[in-house]
Design a protein around this motif. Sequence first.
Motif, PDB file in Angstrom:
ATOM      1  N   ARG A   6     -37.313  -2.068  42.651  1.00  0.00           N
ATOM      2  CA  ARG A   6     -36.132  -1.964  43.501  1.00  0.00           C
ATOM      3  C   ARG A   6     -34.899  -2.125  42.618  1.00  0.00           C
ATOM      4  O   ARG A   6     -34.727  -3.148  41.961  1.00  0.00           O
ATOM      5  CB  ARG A   6     -36.186  -3.024  44.583  1.00  0.00           C
ATOM      6  N   VAL A   7     -34.059  -1.109  42.613  1.00  0.00           N
ATOM      7  CA  VAL A   7     -32.845  -1.127  41.795  1.00  0.00           C
ATOM      8  C   VAL A   7     -31.716  -1.753  42.597  1.00  0.00           C
ATOM      9  O   VAL A   7     -31.418  -1.317  43.714  1.00  0.00           O
ATOM     10  CB  VAL A   7     -32.456   0.292  41.331  1.00  0.00           C
ATOM     11  N   THR A   8     -31.117  -2.797  42.011  1.00  0.00           N
ATOM     12  CA  THR A   8     -30.000  -3.468  42.660  1.00  0.00           C
ATOM     13  C   THR A   8     -28.818  -3.543  41.698  1.00  0.00           C
ATOM     14  O   THR A   8     -28.976  -3.422  40.487  1.00  0.00           O
ATOM     15  CB  THR A   8     -30.372  -4.893  43.121  1.00  0.00           C
ATOM     16  N   VAL A   9     -27.657  -3.744  42.266  1.00  0.00           N
ATOM     17  CA  VAL A   9     -26.431  -3.963  41.492  1.00  0.00           C
ATOM     18  C   VAL A   9     -25.856  -5.310  41.895  1.00  0.00           C
ATOM     19  O   VAL A   9     -26.124  -5.803  42.996  1.00  0.00           O
ATOM     20  CB  VAL A   9     -25.388  -2.850  41.739  1.00  0.00           C
ATOM     21  N   ALA A  10     -25.095  -5.907  40.981  1.00  0.00           N
ATOM     22  CA  ALA A  10     -24.450  -7.188  41.275  1.00  0.00           C
ATOM     23  C   ALA A  10     -23.132  -7.259  40.520  1.00  0.00           C
ATOM     24  O   ALA A  10     -22.970  -6.615  39.478  1.00  0.00           O
ATOM     25  CB  ALA A  10     -25.349  -8.355  40.879  1.00  0.00           C
ATOM     26  N   ALA A  11     -22.212  -8.059  41.044  1.00  0.00           N
ATOM     27  CA  ALA A  11     -20.896  -8.233  40.423  1.00  0.00           C
ATOM     28  C   ALA A  11     -20.662  -9.692  40.086  1.00  0.00           C
ATOM     29  O   ALA A  11     -20.785 -10.564  40.955  1.00  0.00           O
ATOM     30  CB  ALA A  11     -19.795  -7.747  41.370  1.00  0.00           C
ATOM     31  N   VAL A  12     -20.337  -9.959  38.819  1.00  0.00           N
ATOM     32  CA  VAL A  12     -19.875 -11.280  38.412  1.00  0.00           C
ATOM     33  C   VAL A  12     -18.352 -11.190  38.371  1.00  0.00           C
ATOM     34  O   VAL A  12     -17.792 -10.459  37.550  1.00  0.00           O
ATOM     35  CB  VAL A  12     -20.439 -11.704  37.043  1.00  0.00           C
ATOM     36  N   ILE A  13     -17.705 -11.903  39.284  1.00  0.00           N
ATOM     37  CA  ILE A  13     -16.257 -11.821  39.429  1.00  0.00           C
ATOM     38  C   ILE A  13     -15.685 -13.226  39.269  1.00  0.00           C
ATOM     39  O   ILE A  13     -16.003 -14.123  40.055  1.00  0.00           O
ATOM     40  CB  ILE A  13     -15.862 -11.239  40.801  1.00  0.00           C
ATOM     41  N   GLU A  14     -14.844 -13.398  38.252  1.00  0.00           N
ATOM     42  CA  GLU A  14     -14.220 -14.690  37.984  1.00  0.00           C
ATOM     43  C   GLU A  14     -12.722 -14.582  38.226  1.00  0.00           C
ATOM     44  O   GLU A  14     -12.088 -13.588  37.875  1.00  0.00           O
ATOM     45  CB  GLU A  14     -14.471 -15.116  36.544  1.00  0.00           C
ATOM     46  N   ASN A  35     -25.522 -15.828  46.540  1.00  0.00           N
ATOM     47  CA  ASN A  35     -25.795 -14.738  45.616  1.00  0.00           C
ATOM     48  C   ASN A  35     -24.471 -14.173  45.132  1.00  0.00           C
ATOM     49  O   ASN A  35     -23.429 -14.409  45.752  1.00  0.00           O
ATOM     50  CB  ASN A  35     -26.593 -13.645  46.341  1.00  0.00           C
ATOM     51  N   GLN A  36     -24.508 -13.433  44.045  1.00  0.00           N
ATOM     52  CA  GLN A  36     -23.343 -12.627  43.708  1.00  0.00           C
ATOM     53  C   GLN A  36     -23.226 -11.530  44.765  1.00  0.00           C
ATOM     54  O   GLN A  36     -24.219 -11.222  45.432  1.00  0.00           O
ATOM     55  CB  GLN A  36     -23.521 -11.934  42.336  1.00  0.00           C
ATOM     56  N   PRO A  37     -22.057 -10.910  44.893  1.00  0.00           N
ATOM     57  CA  PRO A  37     -22.020  -9.694  45.703  1.00  0.00           C
ATOM     58  C   PRO A  37     -23.031  -8.731  45.081  1.00  0.00           C
ATOM     59  O   PRO A  37     -22.953  -8.414  43.898  1.00  0.00           O
ATOM     60  CB  PRO A  37     -20.585  -9.187  45.543  1.00  0.00           C
ATOM     61  N   ALA A  38     -24.010  -8.319  45.866  1.00  0.00           N
ATOM     62  CA  ALA A  38     -25.114  -7.535  45.308  1.00  0.00           C
ATOM     63  C   ALA A  38     -25.807  -6.756  46.408  1.00  0.00           C
ATOM     64  O   ALA A  38     -25.703  -7.091  47.581  1.00  0.00           O
ATOM     65  CB  ALA A  38     -26.113  -8.465  44.617  1.00  0.00           C
ATOM     66  N   GLY A  39     -26.537  -5.746  45.991  1.00  0.00           N
ATOM     67  CA  GLY A  39     -27.308  -4.979  46.954  1.00  0.00           C
ATOM     68  C   GLY A  39     -28.028  -3.830  46.294  1.00  0.00           C
ATOM     69  O   GLY A  39     -27.987  -3.653  45.077  1.00  0.00           O
ATOM     70  N   HIS A  40     -28.669  -3.046  47.121  1.00  0.00           N
ATOM     71  CA  HIS A  40     -29.518  -1.962  46.647  1.00  0.00           C
ATOM     72  C   HIS A  40     -28.737  -0.677  46.410  1.00  0.00           C
ATOM     73  O   HIS A  40     -27.802  -0.359  47.141  1.00  0.00           O
ATOM     74  CB  HIS A  40     -30.637  -1.700  47.650  1.00  0.00           C
ATOM     75  N   LEU A  41     -29.160   0.038  45.406  1.00  0.00           N
ATOM     76  CA  LEU A  41     -28.639   1.363  45.112  1.00  0.00           C
ATOM     77  C   LEU A  41     -29.112   2.307  46.216  1.00  0.00           C
ATOM     78  O   LEU A  41     -30.285   2.297  46.591  1.00  0.00           O
ATOM     79  CB  LEU A  41     -29.178   1.820  43.747  1.00  0.00           C
ATOM     80  N   GLU A  42     -28.187   3.095  46.751  1.00  0.00           N
ATOM     81  CA  GLU A  42     -28.538   4.038  47.808  1.00  0.00           C
ATOM     82  C   GLU A  42     -28.776   5.426  47.214  1.00  0.00           C
ATOM     83  O   GLU A  42     -28.261   5.739  46.135  1.00  0.00           O
ATOM     84  CB  GLU A  42     -27.422   4.082  48.858  1.00  0.00           C
ATOM     85  N   PRO A  43     -29.557   6.265  47.904  1.00  0.00           N
ATOM     86  CA  PRO A  43     -29.848   7.607  47.378  1.00  0.00           C
ATOM     87  C   PRO A  43     -28.572   8.385  47.054  1.00  0.00           C
ATOM     88  O   PRO A  43     -27.626   8.400  47.854  1.00  0.00           O
ATOM     89  CB  PRO A  43     -30.613   8.282  48.522  1.00  0.00           C
ATOM     90  N   GLY A  44     -28.528   8.992  45.863  1.00  0.00           N
ATOM     91  CA  GLY A  44     -27.400   9.810  45.450  1.00  0.00           C
ATOM     92  C   GLY A  44     -26.182   9.041  44.968  1.00  0.00           C
ATOM     93  O   GLY A  44     -25.177   9.627  44.595  1.00  0.00           O
ATOM     94  N   GLU A  45     -26.239   7.725  44.976  1.00  0.00           N
ATOM     95  CA  GLU A  45     -25.097   6.878  44.631  1.00  0.00           C
ATOM     96  C   GLU A  45     -25.147   6.484  43.155  1.00  0.00           C
ATOM     97  O   GLU A  45     -26.205   6.184  42.622  1.00  0.00           O
ATOM     98  CB  GLU A  45     -25.145   5.630  45.511  1.00  0.00           C
TER      99      GLU A  45
END
Length: 152
Positions: A6-14, A35-45
């Motif tokens: 499962r491919v996810t993205v996350a943001a480390v924001i300081e 959690n960090q702001p994070a979630g799954h990659l959607e199709p075509g994104e």
Amino acid sequence: MVWKPRVTVAAVIENQGKFLLVEEDSGHQAHTVFNQPAGHLEPGESLINAVIRETLEETGYDFTPTALVGLYRWIEPASGETFLRVCFSGEVGQYYPGHPLDAGIVGPRWLSVAEISELTPSLRSPLVPRCIEDYCAGRRFPLTLLSDMQAE
């Protein structure tokens, strides 16, 4: 059985020594998790568009990615599922206090490293502190490492 990580993205924001985390319903535990702001990659994104979208949907903040912090493979012990997290750092932008947040999101929280350490049992995964540790250690890679290629 076909194995699909499962491919996810996350943001480390300081901002001013505090990190933007998301408090959310865990779905299977009696308490909320962070959690960090994070979630799954959607199709075509693209990965960059995914982290911008997820940050807005979970926090109400605009986010501009400026660097890649790292790529992380994690196998969730209970389910055995493999996650591939692409973690970005960048700049926080405008806050939209009335922006509807994703289902299950309690809200955004700005926390120091010490406050996050105290939350260890309530962190969504070990990826949360690891991404912050790598960010604090200065790990920044250019966004040009990412290529978004699509069939012609």
